[in-house]
Write a protein that holds these residues in place. Sequence first.
Motif, PDB file in Angstrom:
ATOM      1  N   LEU A  56      -2.195  13.719  -8.213  1.00  0.00           N
ATOM      2  CA  LEU A  56      -2.374  12.328  -7.770  1.00  0.00           C
ATOM      3  C   LEU A  56      -2.497  12.267  -6.253  1.00  0.00           C
ATOM      4  N   LEU A  57      -1.621  12.967  -5.546  1.00  0.00           N
ATOM      5  CA  LEU A  57      -1.635  12.917  -4.076  1.00  0.00           C
ATOM      6  C   LEU A  57      -2.875  13.570  -3.495  1.00  0.00           C
ATOM      7  N   ALA A  58      -3.538  14.429  -4.261  1.00  0.00           N
ATOM      8  CA  ALA A  58      -4.763  15.076  -3.780  1.00  0.00           C
ATOM      9  C   ALA A  58      -5.947  14.125  -3.752  1.00  0.00           C
ATOM     10  N   ASP A  59      -5.823  12.972  -4.408  1.00  0.00           N
ATOM     11  CA  ASP A  59      -6.904  11.973  -4.408  1.00  0.00           C
ATOM     12  C   ASP A  59      -6.958  11.305  -3.041  1.00  0.00           C
ATOM     13  N   GLN A  63      -4.516   5.276  -0.773  1.00  0.00           N
ATOM     14  CA  GLN A  63      -3.945   5.034   0.556  1.00  0.00           C
ATOM     15  C   GLN A  63      -2.439   4.841   0.532  1.00  0.00           C
ATOM     16  N   VAL A  64      -1.919   4.280  -0.563  1.00  0.00           N
ATOM     17  CA  VAL A  64      -0.502   3.928  -0.650  1.00  0.00           C
ATOM     18  C   VAL A  64       0.048   4.413  -1.983  1.00  0.00           C
ATOM     19  N   VAL A  65       1.264   4.968  -1.959  1.00  0.00           N
ATOM     20  CA  VAL A  65       1.944   5.311  -3.207  1.00  0.00           C
ATOM     21  C   VAL A  65       3.269   4.574  -3.266  1.00  0.00           C
ATOM     22  N   CYS A  66       3.618   4.121  -4.453  1.00  0.00           N
ATOM     23  CA  CYS A  66       4.909   3.475  -4.706  1.00  0.00           C
ATOM     24  C   CYS A  66       5.770   4.450  -5.494  1.00  0.00           C
ATOM     25  N   VAL A  67       6.930   4.782  -4.959  1.00  0.00           N
ATOM     26  CA  VAL A  67       7.826   5.763  -5.567  1.00  0.00           C
ATOM     27  C   VAL A  67       8.892   5.009  -6.363  1.00  0.00           C
ATOM     28  N   THR A  68       8.812   5.095  -7.688  1.00  0.00           N
ATOM     29  CA  THR A  68       9.717   4.345  -8.570  1.00  0.00           C
ATOM     30  C   THR A  68      10.373   5.275  -9.578  1.00  0.00           C
ATOM     31  N   VAL A  69      10.720   6.471  -9.121  1.00  0.00           N
ATOM     32  CA  VAL A  69      11.389   7.467  -9.964  1.00  0.00           C
ATOM     33  C   VAL A  69      12.895   7.347  -9.801  1.00  0.00           C
ATOM     34  N   PRO A  70      13.698   8.050 -10.620  1.00  0.00           N
ATOM     35  CA  PRO A  70      15.148   8.032 -10.411  1.00  0.00           C
ATOM     36  C   PRO A  70      15.531   8.408  -8.985  1.00  0.00           C
ATOM     37  N   VAL A  78       8.883  11.375  -1.530  1.00  0.00           N
ATOM     38  CA  VAL A  78       8.491  10.699  -0.290  1.00  0.00           C
ATOM     39  C   VAL A  78       7.983  11.720   0.724  1.00  0.00           C
ATOM     40  N   VAL A  79       8.661  12.847   0.850  1.00  0.00           N
ATOM     41  CA  VAL A  79       8.215  13.885   1.790  1.00  0.00           C
ATOM     42  C   VAL A  79       6.851  14.434   1.369  1.00  0.00           C
ATOM     43  N   LYS A  80       6.649  14.650   0.082  1.00  0.00           N
ATOM     44  CA  LYS A  80       5.347  15.118  -0.411  1.00  0.00           C
ATOM     45  C   LYS A  80       4.244  14.121  -0.088  1.00  0.00           C
ATOM     46  N   ALA A  81       4.529  12.846  -0.347  1.00  0.00           N
ATOM     47  CA  ALA A  81       3.524  11.810  -0.099  1.00  0.00           C
ATOM     48  C   ALA A  81       3.218  11.686   1.391  1.00  0.00           C
ATOM     49  N   ALA A  82       4.237  11.809   2.231  1.00  0.00           N
ATOM     50  CA  ALA A  82       4.021  11.742   3.681  1.00  0.00           C
ATOM     51  C   ALA A  82       3.129  12.877   4.141  1.00  0.00           C
ATOM     52  N   LYS A  83       3.377  14.077   3.645  1.00  0.00           N
ATOM     53  CA  LYS A  83       2.554  15.228   4.034  1.00  0.00           C
ATOM     54  C   LYS A  83       1.125  15.089   3.537  1.00  0.00           C
ATOM     55  N   ALA A  84       0.935  14.321   2.457  1.00  0.00           N
ATOM     56  CA  ALA A  84      -0.411  14.059   1.934  1.00  0.00           C
ATOM     57  C   ALA A  84      -1.094  12.912   2.670  1.00  0.00           C
ATOM     58  N   GLY A  85      -0.401  12.312   3.641  1.00  0.00           N
ATOM     59  CA  GLY A  85      -1.003  11.238   4.441  1.00  0.00           C
ATOM     60  C   GLY A  85      -1.015   9.878   3.790  1.00  0.00           C
ATOM     61  N   LYS A  86      -0.123   9.649   2.830  1.00  0.00           N
ATOM     62  CA  LYS A  86      -0.084   8.360   2.140  1.00  0.00           C
ATOM     63  C   LYS A  86       1.009   7.467   2.736  1.00  0.00           C
ATOM     64  N   HIS A  87       0.715   6.184   2.885  1.00  0.00           N
ATOM     65  CA  HIS A  87       1.766   5.218   3.177  1.00  0.00           C
ATOM     66  C   HIS A  87       2.622   5.067   1.910  1.00  0.00           C
ATOM     67  N   ASN A 109       7.364   9.702  10.045  1.00  0.00           N
ATOM     68  CA  ASN A 109       6.977   9.564  11.450  1.00  0.00           C
ATOM     69  C   ASN A 109       6.098  10.728  11.897  1.00  0.00           C
ATOM     70  N   GLU A 110       6.474  11.938  11.511  1.00  0.00           N
ATOM     71  CA  GLU A 110       5.713  13.119  11.923  1.00  0.00           C
ATOM     72  C   GLU A 110       4.308  13.125  11.344  1.00  0.00           C
ATOM     73  N   ASN A 111       4.149  12.534  10.167  1.00  0.00           N
ATOM     74  CA  ASN A 111       2.839  12.532   9.503  1.00  0.00           C
ATOM     75  C   ASN A 111       2.061  11.235   9.719  1.00  0.00           C
ATOM     76  N   GLY A 112       2.610  10.329  10.536  1.00  0.00           N
ATOM     77  CA  GLY A 112       1.891   9.110  10.906  1.00  0.00           C
ATOM     78  C   GLY A 112       1.682   8.132   9.770  1.00  0.00           C
ATOM     79  N   VAL A 113       2.627   8.072   8.838  1.00  0.00           N
ATOM     80  CA  VAL A 113       2.506   7.132   7.724  1.00  0.00           C
ATOM     81  C   VAL A 113       3.666   6.143   7.756  1.00  0.00           C
ATOM     82  N   GLN A 114       3.458   4.990   7.126  1.00  0.00           N
ATOM     83  CA  GLN A 114       4.483   3.945   7.069  1.00  0.00           C
ATOM     84  C   GLN A 114       5.366   4.133   5.842  1.00  0.00           C
ATOM     85  N   LEU A 115       6.660   3.832   6.013  1.00  0.00           N
ATOM     86  CA  LEU A 115       7.623   3.910   4.920  1.00  0.00           C
ATOM     87  C   LEU A 115       8.322   2.566   4.778  1.00  0.00           C
TER      88      LEU A 115
END
Length: 326
Positions: A56-59, A63-70, A78-87, A109-115
């Motif tokens: 999914l993150l390779a797509d 632009q944005v992912v919503c993390v709704t897991v346990p 969140v760290v994976k998504a940030a490294k993939a450049g997703k807000h 912050n390091e990957n320039g994405v919003q959390l």
Amino acid sequence: MKVAVIGCGKMGVTYIQALSRMPGVELAAISDLRLEHAERIAEEYGISAYSSVDDLLADKNIQVVCVTVPSHLHKELVVKAAKAGKHIVCEKPLALSPKDAEEMILSCNENGVQLYVAHVVRFFPAYADIKRKISEGVIGDVGIAHAKRMAGNPGVGREWFLDPRLSGGVIMDVIIHDIDFMRWTLGEISSVYALNHRTESLDYASVTLRFRSGAIANLEGCLGSPDTFTSEVELFGKKGAIRHSNRDGITLRAVLREGPHGSPVVNEQSPIVHSNYWTELNHFLECIRTGNDPVVSAYDGLKAVEIAAAAIESIRTGQPVSLSES
């Protein structure tokens, strides 16, 4: 704006329903370890389903992912998504420890994405109105506050809520709503004291917050309550009181002292029907588009985790825990 949802449990489905009705938003994909479950939902909404978060993150169109897991999985995803450049929009609690929450914010912050951290109570009309009225001084300086949040059995497939290693327990998962609301409304907290009673099917706690202003808030929460869901809050100031209960037919009741002959002046407001999750998500996505500051920041999410962790430490030691002023 193309958005994806990671995790198709109860909260994930709530997000999917809200995003599918949002102008200017394309719900592009969902992901869940239970691929057949995700595929059934995806077919209903005409979107892609993945069992692999990495796929999914390779797509690059998302632009944005919503993390709704346990909750115990928040940091990793969140760290994976940030490294993939997703807000990222992450369900509360941001993490189960302040250290993990700090590392998540640093990675974004390091990957320039919003959390964005989904403390949805800030978007409930009654709670937002209480915050506004307190800020306007309607009841004067607040000295005492109470809140209660009693949730029932999590249900089949959601038993992880009753495992504190996975959910953080009642304080990190339930009372954290009122911790965040009280800090938002009354300011920074100087110390925390908490008590807890836990069985196989019930997790109850009370948390006392002392604010730098001198105010005191008593918070009560339960997972596994045999009663229907209850959410109540009341604040007492020098000029009056404000109360709200989800069991009332009205959204908010304010009682002031200024009535003739000392009688109270009661102001009642009717319920406003909104999807609070729709409002919350729409706000976060608008902040991504415009660069505006959100109602609730990643730092607010970190502070809520810090205070909840202090309450859990108080239970362990039997002593109040002081919080840093930094």
